[in-house]
Design a protein around this motif. Structure first.
Motif, PDB file in Angstrom:
ATOM      1  N   LYS A 238      14.014   1.933   3.393  1.00 17.21           N
ATOM      2  CA  LYS A 238      13.517   0.976   2.401  1.00 17.21           C
ATOM      3  C   LYS A 238      12.360   0.156   2.987  1.00 17.21           C
ATOM      4  O   LYS A 238      11.375  -0.125   2.300  1.00 17.21           O
ATOM      5  N   TYR A 239      12.486  -0.203   4.254  1.00 17.54           N
ATOM      6  CA  TYR A 239      11.431  -0.955   4.928  1.00 17.54           C
ATOM      7  C   TYR A 239      10.159  -0.117   5.019  1.00 17.54           C
ATOM      8  O   TYR A 239       9.046  -0.614   4.766  1.00 17.54           O
ATOM      9  N   THR A 240      10.315   1.168   5.377  1.00 20.50           N
ATOM     10  CA  THR A 240       9.150   2.064   5.457  1.00 20.50           C
ATOM     11  C   THR A 240       8.457   2.188   4.103  1.00 20.50           C
ATOM     12  O   THR A 240       7.215   2.141   4.013  1.00 20.50           O
ATOM     13  N   LEU A 241       9.222   2.344   3.043  1.00 22.23           N
ATOM     14  CA  LEU A 241       8.649   2.432   1.703  1.00 22.23           C
ATOM     15  C   LEU A 241       7.909   1.144   1.351  1.00 22.23           C
ATOM     16  O   LEU A 241       6.793   1.181   0.817  1.00 22.23           O
ATOM     17  N   ALA A 242       8.518  -0.003   1.653  1.00 25.27           N
ATOM     18  CA  ALA A 242       7.872  -1.282   1.356  1.00 25.27           C
ATOM     19  C   ALA A 242       6.549  -1.416   2.102  1.00 25.27           C
ATOM     20  O   ALA A 242       5.546  -1.900   1.544  1.00 25.27           O
ATOM     21  N   LYS A 243       6.524  -0.978   3.372  1.00 21.54           N
ATOM     22  CA  LYS A 243       5.284  -1.033   4.156  1.00 21.54           C
ATOM     23  C   LYS A 243       4.184  -0.187   3.533  1.00 21.54           C
ATOM     24  O   LYS A 243       3.006  -0.455   3.706  1.00 21.54           O
ATOM     25  N   ASN A 244       4.598   0.863   2.820  1.00 21.27           N
ATOM     26  CA  ASN A 244       3.636   1.753   2.165  1.00 21.27           C
ATOM     27  C   ASN A 244       3.365   1.350   0.710  1.00 21.27           C
ATOM     28  O   ASN A 244       2.784   2.126  -0.046  1.00 21.27           O
ATOM     29  N   GLY A 245       3.802   0.145   0.337  1.00 21.69           N
ATOM     30  CA  GLY A 245       3.482  -0.374  -0.984  1.00 21.69           C
ATOM     31  C   GLY A 245       4.370   0.130  -2.094  1.00 21.69           C
ATOM     32  O   GLY A 245       3.932   0.245  -3.244  1.00 21.69           O
ATOM     33  N   VAL A 246       5.632   0.437  -1.769  1.00 15.31           N
ATOM     34  CA  VAL A 246       6.554   0.994  -2.767  1.00 15.31           C
ATOM     35  C   VAL A 246       7.690   0.010  -3.026  1.00 15.31           C
ATOM     36  O   VAL A 246       8.412  -0.381  -2.094  1.00 15.31           O
ATOM     37  N   GLU A 247       7.856  -0.373  -4.294  1.00 13.61           N
ATOM     38  CA  GLU A 247       8.976  -1.208  -4.721  1.00 13.61           C
ATOM     39  C   GLU A 247      10.120  -0.299  -5.161  1.00 13.61           C
ATOM     40  O   GLU A 247       9.894   0.757  -5.746  1.00 13.61           O
ATOM     41  N   ILE A 248      11.358  -0.704  -4.894  1.00 13.36           N
ATOM     42  CA  ILE A 248      12.530   0.098  -5.256  1.00 13.36           C
ATOM     43  C   ILE A 248      13.330  -0.619  -6.337  1.00 13.36           C
ATOM     44  O   ILE A 248      13.701  -1.780  -6.183  1.00 13.36           O
ATOM     45  N   LEU A 249      13.573   0.091  -7.447  1.00 14.84           N
ATOM     46  CA  LEU A 249      14.407  -0.419  -8.525  1.00 14.84           C
ATOM     47  C   LEU A 249      15.480   0.608  -8.862  1.00 14.84           C
ATOM     48  O   LEU A 249      15.380   1.772  -8.486  1.00 14.84           O
ATOM     49  N   SER A 250      16.483   0.185  -9.609  1.00 13.62           N
ATOM     50  CA  SER A 250      17.596   1.058  -9.953  1.00 13.62           C
ATOM     51  C   SER A 250      17.142   2.221 -10.832  1.00 13.62           C
ATOM     52  O   SER A 250      16.258   2.080 -11.684  1.00 13.62           O
ATOM     53  N   TYR A 251      17.774   3.354 -10.635  1.00 18.58           N
ATOM     54  CA  TYR A 251      17.427   4.613 -11.315  1.00 18.58           C
ATOM     55  C   TYR A 251      17.362   4.458 -12.831  1.00 18.58           C
ATOM     56  O   TYR A 251      16.451   4.986 -13.485  1.00 18.58           O
ATOM     57  N   ASP A 252      18.305   3.721 -13.406  1.00 13.22           N
ATOM     58  CA  ASP A 252      18.397   3.662 -14.867  1.00 13.22           C
ATOM     59  C   ASP A 252      17.538   2.572 -15.507  1.00 13.22           C
ATOM     60  O   ASP A 252      17.631   2.335 -16.715  1.00 13.22           O
ATOM     61  N   THR A 253      16.680   1.896 -14.738  1.00 12.16           N
ATOM     62  CA  THR A 253      15.830   0.856 -15.316  1.00 12.16           C
ATOM     63  C   THR A 253      14.462   1.371 -15.729  1.00 12.16           C
ATOM     64  O   THR A 253      13.648   0.607 -16.252  1.00 12.16           O
ATOM     65  N   ILE A 254      14.196   2.646 -15.511  1.00  5.31           N
ATOM     66  CA  ILE A 254      12.898   3.208 -15.868  1.00  5.31           C
ATOM     67  C   ILE A 254      12.624   3.044 -17.368  1.00  5.31           C
ATOM     68  O   ILE A 254      11.496   2.759 -17.771  1.00  5.31           O
ATOM     69  N   ALA A 255      13.651   3.193 -18.209  1.00  3.88           N
ATOM     70  CA  ALA A 255      13.461   3.109 -19.657  1.00  3.88           C
ATOM     71  C   ALA A 255      12.927   1.742 -20.058  1.00  3.88           C
ATOM     72  O   ALA A 255      11.978   1.642 -20.866  1.00  3.88           O
ATOM     73  N   ASN A 256      13.488   0.688 -19.488  1.00  5.76           N
ATOM     74  CA  ASN A 256      13.039  -0.665 -19.827  1.00  5.76           C
ATOM     75  C   ASN A 256      11.586  -0.882 -19.441  1.00  5.76           C
ATOM     76  O   ASN A 256      10.807  -1.488 -20.190  1.00  5.76           O
ATOM     77  N   ASP A 257      11.205  -0.392 -18.272  1.00  6.73           N
ATOM     78  CA  ASP A 257       9.839  -0.615 -17.794  1.00  6.73           C
ATOM     79  C   ASP A 257       8.817   0.181 -18.600  1.00  6.73           C
ATOM     80  O   ASP A 257       7.677  -0.271 -18.777  1.00  6.73           O
ATOM     81  N   LEU A 258       9.191   1.363 -19.073  1.00 10.25           N
ATOM     82  CA  LEU A 258       8.272   2.119 -19.930  1.00 10.25           C
ATOM     83  C   LEU A 258       8.020   1.374 -21.242  1.00 10.25           C
ATOM     84  O   LEU A 258       6.887   1.325 -21.728  1.00 10.25           O
ATOM     85  N   GLN A 259       9.054   0.804 -21.796  1.00  7.48           N
ATOM     86  CA  GLN A 259       8.910   0.072 -23.058  1.00  7.48           C
ATOM     87  C   GLN A 259       8.070  -1.184 -22.883  1.00  7.48           C
ATOM     88  O   GLN A 259       7.496  -1.687 -23.854  1.00  7.48           O
TER      89      GLN A 259
END
Length: 591
Positions: A238-259
């Motif tokens: 998770k730290y490596t992803l954050a260093k590369n500019g990646v935020e982590i959210l729960s798998y099932d929240t993609i629908a809300n963000d698309l809307q």
């Protein structure tokens, strides 16, 4: 619950809702070819286990549409299920849509689970059935009747280091964003699991044989969001992803963000690799650009690190294949060797190799008539013993930390017929014809397909599957965008692509022959006519020549084979013991 009872239960739900036809694709919300158990809807509903099929149920008919690779398997598995096999004329086409348009009345209700339908298929259903003015509905008729349905996989995921990938996550995101800007897009949705794995240098075990992780990504020009079960990743990853500019959210929240995408935004979305359900969530005021994922093309052309590591994987795999061939030939009729036992022995040879993770697909170990089933998988019921006669086809592959392999060899077991010898030689000739082809930049897969088939066409022979598919790097054994088949897919064969060349001849009830190598597209020469490319044979394993009828080969094919075998011996022999070297020397001797 029997398959007939499941069919009845689905029809009861259809009757209650007034639905005239229910469609069950072989897919998941990521439009994957290979599925986690939770989404294996076709096997659950019908008993058919092939990787490509569509089920259509009406009041008085239930059919499974699949292609020539699975005709015999489907006939056998569907017997007594209440479902009938419908043979596709053209592989990977939705021919059932035309059938529906001819069978259903005007205004009919047609239902399917929109999570399992790609955007392009959803749009096609609307377009090709428009004359019926149907009511297309989102329905899930399987969940209510699927007792003890497998949960979504919870296996851990992990990141792989740049020494294996050749590029950091941040570099890959920069390349994707450049492509987004070319499309004037400020959002990009990714659902396809191999694209996700490549972009985030992430691997996992959510799908058998494919080291991928259930996840989505929403990329903007400023940030990247990875939607995944958070507990799959370690704190370090998770730290490596954050260093590369990646935020982590729960798998099932993609629908809300698309809307929630702002109006007047532009989103780039691959219509073949995203599901209709997510597509419909995007606000109407958001402009959509329907184009292939930029990561798909970037992933297909392997970088220098990936190519170097893949060559290492091929040596490891070639050693295992050589040991397996020696084991089969020396032990047939001395110990019992069944199809299942042979596949297990091959896996054990691979498992002894450094970096081996697992198989890249379920091994096809097919003796005699079973070889005529291109995607045969031995079961306890079908398993037979290998004897010192006929042909034994083995199509297998490995996942290594530094590459993916896929190879087919046919082992002559003895007392072979003239027909088997001729067929074997012609398949070998076709494979060599494809491998030795020189072609101008811009050549597409269907042209390579035709060139490879020519030696078989000369004898009025053909095969019902494609000539080749792209192969991933420690990823899916089937990878796009390139494909070598008869479909006029306008995807050029680019430098760095790894593709299979695997022609075959299948005689029902007799034998099947397929010989497969993986090849790397390399630069050949440039002149006033064009820049020309060629193929480097990556696969390193002996091809049995005991059945070869030299009079059917041209000198160029003989030269290619002898040079290939000299290279195989040179690359593999340093890793073999003395007995194995002698065996390999015999197998690779000049013809």
């Amino acid at each position: 619950m029997s398959y007939i009872e499941k069919l009845s239960a689905i029809r009861q739900q259809m009757k209650t809702d007034g639905v005239a036809a229910y469609i069950i694709p072989s897919a998941d919300p990521h439009i994957s070819e290979y599925l986690p158990s939770h989404y294996k809807c076709t096997p659950f509903t019908t008993g058919f286990t092939g990787s490509a099929a569509t089920v259509v149920i009406t009041e008085d008919f239930a059919g499974v549409w699949t292609d020539a690779r699975y005709f015999e398997q489907a006939e056998e598995q569907l017997a007594g299920s209440g479902f009938e096999l419908v043979k596709l004329k053209v592989q990977q086409t939705p021919e059932y849509i035309q059938w529906l348009s001819e069978q259903l009345p005007h205004g009919a209700n047609i239902a399917f689970d929109e999570k399992l339908v790609s955007i392009v298929l959803g749009e096609l259903l609307h377009k090709q059935l428009a004359h019926l003015k149907p009511n297309l509905q989102h329905k899930d008729y399987l969940s209510p009747i699927w007792e003890n349905r497998p949960a979504l996989p919870s296996e851990p995921a992990f990141l792989i280091a740049a020494e294996f990938t050749g590029k950091a996550i941040s570099e890959k995101l920069t390349e994707v964003r450049k492509a987004m800007k070319r499309h004037h897009a400020n959002y990009h949705l990714i659902s396809s699991l191999d694209d996700m794995a490549w972009l985030f240098n992430m691997r996992g075990a959510d799908v058998s044989y494919n080291p991928v992780v259930l996840s989505f990504a929403l990329i903007t020009l400023e940030q990247a969001t990875l939607y995944i079960q958070p507990d799959k990743l370690t704190a370090e990853d998770k730290y490596t992803l954050a260093k590369n500019g990646v935020e982590i959210l729960s798998y099932d929240t993609i629908a809300n963000d698309l809307q929630a995408i702002p109006q007047e935004s532009t989103i780039l979305i691959d219509p073949k690799r995203n599901c209709f359900a997510l597509y419909k969530l995007i606000p109407a005021a958001v402009h959509t650009v329907l184009e292939i994922n930029p990561s798909t093309a970037l992933k297909a052309s392997k970088n220098e690190t990936e190519i170097k590591n893949t060559r290492t994987a091929m040596v490891k795999d070639g050693v295992a294949i050589t040991q397996f061939l020696k084991w089969v030939k020396e032990n047939v009729d001395k110990i019992e060797i069944t199809e299942i036992a042979a596949a297990a022995q091959l896996k054990s040879f691979r498992a002894a190799q450094d970096g081996f993770i697992g198989e890249s697909f379920n091994t096809i170990a097919a003796y005699k008539a079973h070889g005529a089933l291109p995607h045969y998988g031995a079961t306890k019921e079908s398993n037979v013993a290998i004897k010192a006669e006929g042909l034994f086809l083995v199509d297998s592959g490995g996942q290594y930390r530094y590459g993916t392999t896929d190879i087919t060899r046919v082992i002559p077991m003895g007392n072979n017929t003239e027909e088997e010898k001729t067929d074997y030689t012609l398949v070998l000739k076709a494979m060599i014809e494809g491998c030795k082809t020189r072609f101008p930049k811009g050549t597409c897969g269907y042209q390579i397909d035709a060139i490879t088939r020519r030696p078989l066409w000369d004898f009025a022979l053909n095969y019902g599957h494609g000539t080749g598919h792209g192969v991933g790097y420690f990823l899916n054994v089937h990878e796009g965008p390139q494909v070598f088949n008869a479909t006029a897919t306008a995807v050029p064969v680019e430098l760095g692509m790894i593709t299979s060349i695997e022609p075959g001849i299948y005689r029902s009830g007799k034998h099947g022959i397929r010989i497969e190598n993986l090849v790397l597209t390399i630069s050949d020469q440039s002149n006033e006519f064009n820049e020309f490319y060629a193929f480097e044979a990556l696969t390193l394993a002996p091809i049995d020549t005991t059945l070869v009828k030299k009079e059917l080969l041209e000198q160029s094919h003989i030269k290619w084979l002898n040079q290939y075998h000299a290279n195989v011996y040179a690359k593999l022999s340093p890793y073999l013991n003395e007995e194995e070297k002698v065996f390999l020397g015999r197998m690779t001797s000049e013809i």
